[in-house]
Motif scaffolding. Structure first.
Motif, PDB file in Angstrom:
ATOM      1  N   GLN A  79       0.729  -1.174   0.188  1.00 59.67           N
ATOM      2  CA  GLN A  79       0.031  -0.003   0.016  1.00 59.67           C
ATOM      3  C   GLN A  79       0.809   1.069  -0.121  1.00 59.67           C
ATOM      4  O   GLN A  79       0.522   2.395  -0.751  1.00 59.67           O
ATOM      5  N   ALA A  82       2.510   1.657  -3.298  1.00 56.52           N
ATOM      6  CA  ALA A  82       1.487   2.000  -4.376  1.00 56.52           C
ATOM      7  C   ALA A  82       1.078   3.491  -4.288  1.00 56.52           C
ATOM      8  O   ALA A  82       0.948   4.306  -5.122  1.00 56.52           O
ATOM      9  N   HIS A  83       1.026   3.959  -3.040  1.00 56.91           N
ATOM     10  CA  HIS A  83       0.924   5.481  -2.591  1.00 56.91           C
ATOM     11  C   HIS A  83       1.881   6.459  -3.087  1.00 56.91           C
ATOM     12  O   HIS A  83       1.808   7.399  -3.862  1.00 56.91           O
ATOM     13  N   PHE A  85       4.087   5.565  -5.451  1.00 54.86           N
ATOM     14  CA  PHE A  85       3.985   5.629  -6.882  1.00 54.86           C
ATOM     15  C   PHE A  85       3.170   6.503  -7.562  1.00 54.86           C
ATOM     16  O   PHE A  85       3.405   7.157  -8.774  1.00 54.86           O
ATOM     17  N   LEU A  86       1.846   6.268  -7.026  1.00 50.40           N
ATOM     18  CA  LEU A  86       0.788   7.097  -7.738  1.00 50.40           C
ATOM     19  C   LEU A  86       0.936   8.708  -7.451  1.00 50.40           C
ATOM     20  O   LEU A  86       0.454   9.470  -8.097  1.00 50.40           O
ATOM     21  N   TYR A  87       1.420   8.941  -6.041  1.00 54.03           N
ATOM     22  CA  TYR A  87       1.614  10.280  -5.777  1.00 54.03           C
ATOM     23  C   TYR A  87       2.894  10.956  -5.965  1.00 54.03           C
ATOM     24  O   TYR A  87       3.357  11.871  -5.337  1.00 54.03           O
ATOM     25  N   ALA A  91       8.858   7.717  -6.866  1.00 55.21           N
ATOM     26  CA  ALA A  91       8.187   7.195  -7.831  1.00 55.21           C
ATOM     27  C   ALA A  91       9.436   6.982  -8.887  1.00 55.21           C
ATOM     28  O   ALA A  91      10.139   7.940  -9.465  1.00 55.21           O
ATOM     29  N   SER A 275       2.924   5.534 -16.863  1.00 56.44           N
ATOM     30  CA  SER A 275       2.621   5.635 -15.359  1.00 56.44           C
ATOM     31  C   SER A 275       2.563   7.060 -14.965  1.00 56.44           C
ATOM     32  O   SER A 275       2.873   7.917 -15.604  1.00 56.44           O
ATOM     33  N   PRO A 276       2.227   7.424 -13.609  1.00 58.39           N
ATOM     34  CA  PRO A 276       2.339   8.818 -13.347  1.00 58.39           C
ATOM     35  C   PRO A 276       3.444   9.713 -13.317  1.00 58.39           C
ATOM     36  O   PRO A 276       3.607  10.718 -13.997  1.00 58.39           O
ATOM     37  N   SER A 277       4.662   8.748 -13.224  1.00 55.24           N
ATOM     38  CA  SER A 277       5.941   9.713 -13.169  1.00 55.24           C
ATOM     39  C   SER A 277       6.254   9.772 -14.636  1.00 55.24           C
ATOM     40  O   SER A 277       6.592  10.843 -15.259  1.00 55.24           O
TER      41      SER A 277
END
Length: 296
Positions: A79, A82-83, A85-87, A91, A275-277
């Motif tokens: 978790q 994942a946080h 990576f997404l924020y 990342a 991906s977000p990055s």
């Protein structure tokens, strides 16, 4: 088994009291009792001995406890990852850079990108056009900065960053210092240092054939720093992209008849979701001023 059942069990291992464990889990005591009973049914054995003032783990419960602690620990780690990576906090972002691309222009962008996105962990990977293409397709890198003398083809999307001319590079004191440009018909008469990593190498070497002149190649190297060092030492001339020159004291002139250039582009696999990055990197690349303003 459900994660909340594992959480109830581990809270009971710490509290050894149903009421206190229920408070710790922010649920009612009957709900906690029901959750542990369900877990016992799924595992096939009693986890706690329920005595009036002395609730404690059974041997079966002590056996199971470290396994469920590991599950909870790994879940929390997943978790957290994942946080991040997404924020964009820790990342990862893997960018390929063609070995023939000089750092001067690209480092200006990287300086701004890292300042504005400190949570992105950027890894740079050098390679030839062929090597980076393979790494893009395999997913080993997310994006690549490439110098393209011609389009890559349908598997890739290429976002144009800037155009770059190929120039003749020579040492100070060479007869070409007084020229504004150098036609290939004249360059082919000079001793030459061959850049083996050049993506336009075949186009350059073709000029000796077209002018029916024997190639006098004094040295060959995959490394641009060695090529520039050899040119500085007076072993011959080289042809390279204008923004790849890094050695102090080198001179260069634009090539002519024909002129050669390449497009430096940001390359990605067509249709692959970012991906977000990666998406942030692409967005910042689009907004960056790659061509510096003219001087005063």
């Amino acid at each position: 088994m459900e994660m909340h059942e594992i959480r109830y069990f581990l809270a009971m291992c710490e509290a050894l009291n149903f009421r206190r464990a229920a408070v710790r889990c922010n649920i009612s005591q009957p709900a906690l009792t029901k959750g542990i009973q369900k877990l016992e049914e799924k595992l096939g054995g009693q986890l706690f001995r329920r005595e009036r003032n002395l609730t404690h783990l059974t041997d079966f419960g002590r056996l199971i406890r470290p396994y469920l602690e590991e599950i909870q620990s790994r879940t929390s780690a997943a978790q957290s990852a994942a946080h991040d990576f997404l924020y964009l906090d820790k990342a990862p972002l893997n960018i390929g850079i063609m070995v023939s691309i000089g750092p001067l222009r690209f480092t200006r962008f990287l300086s701004e990108f890292q300042r504005d996105n400190p949570g992105i962990e950027l890894w740079l990977h050098e390679g030839t056009l062929e090597e980076l293409s393979e790494k893009l397709m395999s997913g080993a890198i997310d994006l690549a900065i490439m110098g393209l003398p011609q389009p890559l083809g349908g598997r890739f999307d290429a976002m144009h960053l800037y155009a770059e001319r190929y120039v003749a590079v020579f040492a100070r004191g060479h007869r070409y210092e007084g020229s504004n440009q150098i036609p290939f018909s004249d360059l082919v008469t000079e001793p030459y240092i061959d850049r083996l990593s050049c993506e336009a190498r075949a186009l350059v070497l073709k000029q000796w054939e077209l002018h029916e002149t024997e190639l006098v190649c004094t040295h060959r190297s995959h490394r641009d720093d060695w090529v520039q060092g050899l040119v500085l030492a007076g072993f011959g001339m080289a042809v390279m992209p204008e923004f790849s020159i890094s050695a102090m004291g080198l001179k260069s002139r634009v090539l002519a008849e024909p002129e050669l250039s390449r497009n430096v582009s940001l390359v990605s696999v067509a249709g692959r979701r970012f991906s977000p990055s990666t998406a942030k990197f692409v967005k910042d690349v689009k907004g960056f001023r790659w061509t510096p303003p003219p001087g005063p």
